[in-house]
Design an enzyme around this catalytic site. Structure first.
Site, PDB file in Angstrom:
ATOM      1  N   ASP A 213       0.672  -1.119   0.125  1.00  0.00           N
ATOM      2  CA  ASP A 213      -0.119   0.026   0.041  1.00  0.00           C
ATOM      3  C   ASP A 213       0.847   1.015  -0.045  1.00  0.00           C
ATOM      4  OD1 ASP A 213      -2.249   1.680   0.838  1.00  0.00           O
ATOM      5  OD2 ASP A 213      -3.340  -0.314   0.910  1.00  0.00           O
TER       6      ASP A 213
ATOM      7  N   SER B 290     -11.522  -1.554  -0.859  1.00  0.00           N
ATOM      8  CA  SER B 290     -10.215  -1.353  -0.236  1.00  0.00           C
ATOM      9  C   SER B 290     -10.609  -1.789   1.144  1.00  0.00           C
ATOM     10  CB  SER B 290      -9.680  -0.069  -0.343  1.00  0.00           C
ATOM     11  OG  SER B 290      -8.723   0.226  -1.367  1.00  0.00           O
TER      12      SER B 290
ATOM     13  N   ASN C 203     -13.663  -0.333  -7.705  1.00  0.00           N
ATOM     14  CA  ASN C 203     -14.934   0.396  -7.502  1.00  0.00           C
ATOM     15  C   ASN C 203     -15.584   0.878  -8.793  1.00  0.00           C
ATOM     16  OD1 ASN C 203     -14.729  -0.075  -4.546  1.00  0.00           O
ATOM     17  ND2 ASN C 203     -14.839   2.256  -4.168  1.00  0.00           N
TER      18      ASN C 203
ATOM     19  N   HIS D 142      -4.018   5.847   3.222  1.00  0.00           N
ATOM     20  CA  HIS D 142      -4.814   4.875   2.801  1.00  0.00           C
ATOM     21  C   HIS D 142      -4.197   3.793   3.328  1.00  0.00           C
ATOM     22  CE1 HIS D 142      -5.400   1.339   0.180  1.00  0.00           C
ATOM     23  NE2 HIS D 142      -6.908   1.879  -0.092  1.00  0.00           N
TER      24      HIS D 142
END
Length: 363
Positions: A60, A246, A183, A92
């Site tokens: 990440d 996520s 998404n 994130h």
């Protein structure tokens, strides 16, 4: 990627979006706002296991040290600038780590799914959150080499030969790769690495347990988990609220850590099988493109009597390999195969014998 994103984005592909950064003085209410914990009956689940002894890598934007993660955050790597992976100017990665392993502070602060698991931060993207498939592959490879048993990849993008090789390597090393499906509206199909064989692809559901409209659908989706209005840790010891696959991916990665901790004898495919076999079926009966095998049922995954995978069992949840079929569906019967093979061998012999007879007549 912009600061208000909660995804690792390549081009226009998003996995989720941060909606709000919550100041530290609201730490006492964060636990109450983590609705997904009640949805998953976390108190009952934690009576079974807390994830001890399992290392989860977060491939990440890095993981910033947070008071709710201080006991579980280990030294990782920064594949961009060097370092131990504990720098996150995007937020994130810190959010994903909190969903997996935050231990909170008593009854306050954020609580993760596996609060005694260890987080191995692997930083592959910086402030803008942009990462290539090869960046993701490098992160997976590093995590494997440093003995992560679960790898959480909240990224949905393109594929590459190296990424496919890294996923194959994880399978050989008995490591579980959990990845975000992606998404809408940015993604129209399940992204990579989630779409690869051997990866546990995760979609999202809302507070009502129904498919979240933002969640991409497709045959590769294997399981779903909460992914709407999810609170977690953030940078500068703050908290975040976000929505997307996520968050659902990090939650499933935490669930995989719990199962690996309670059942250390299980192989990676068996852990995935336990998660998918105990999922609460939604939508069309059996596996479907919205929910996969169903919505994560954390308590069932830790307590149910699940028959092991066998040669006669259905294909693993992460497999999308096609099987030769005839028009009516299903595999060709062995009897038909034998007849076809025999016919193929007999025809040349018949033609040769006929030719010999004709040759003799001419003479």
């Amino acid at each position: 990627m912009a600061l208000n994103s909660i995804v690792l984005k390549r081009a226009a592909s998003l996995a989720a979006a941060i909606n709000l950064i919550v100041p530290l003085f609201h730490a006492d209410r964060i636990r109450d706002d983590q609705w997904h914990l009640r949805f998953l009956s976390i108190d009952s689940a934690h009576k079974q296991n807390l994830g001890e002894g399992v290392t989860v890598a977060t491939v990440d934007t890095g993981v910033s040290p947070h008071s709710d993660l201080r006991k579980n955050l280990t030294s990782g790597t920064d594949l961009i600038t060097g370092g131990n992976g504990q720098q996150d100017i995007n937020s994130h990665g810190t959010s994903m780590a909190g969903l997996i392993a935050a231990h909170g502070n008593g009854s306050g602060g954020a609580l993760g799914i596996a609060p005694r698991s260890r987080i191995l931060p692997v930083r592959i993207a910086a402030q803008d959150g942009r990462g290539t498939p090869d960046d993701v592959a490098a992160g997976i490879d590093w995590a494997i080499e440093h003995e992560a048993k679960v790898i959480s990849v909240s990224y949905a993008g393109a594929s590459s030969a190296r990424l496919r090789m890294s996923v194959d390597r994880a399978a050989r090393e008995d490591t579980i790769v959990v990845a975000a499906a992606g998404n809408r509206p940015e993604s129209l199909a399940v992204g990579f690495p989630a779409a690869l064989d051997g990866v546990l692809a995760v979609g999202a559901v809302g507070r009502d347990g129904e498919h979240a409209e933002l969640s991409v659908t497709g045959e590769a989706v294997a399981i779903t988990a909460p992914g709407v209005d999810i609170y977690s840790t953030s940078t500068n010891n703050n908290y975040s609220k976000g929505s997307g696959t996520s968050a659902a991916t990090a939650i499933v990665a935490g669930a995989a850590a719990l199962v690996r901790s309670k059942y250390p004898e299980l192989s990676a495919p068996e852990v995935v099988h336990r998660l998918t076999a105990t999922a609460t079926d939604k939508g069309a009966p059996g596996r479907d493109e919205q929910y996969g095998y169903g919505v994560l049922n954390l308590v069932a995954a830790l307590t149910a009597d699940v028959p092991p995978l066998s040669a006669s069992a259905a294909p693993p949840a992460t497999s999308s390999a096609a099987t030769p079929e005839h028009e009516g569906g299903g595999r060709l019967p062995w009897a038909v195969v034998v007849v076809l093979v025999a016919a193929g061998l007999a025809l040349p012999l018949f033609l040769w014998m006929r030719y010999r007879r004709r040759e003799g007549a001419v003479k």
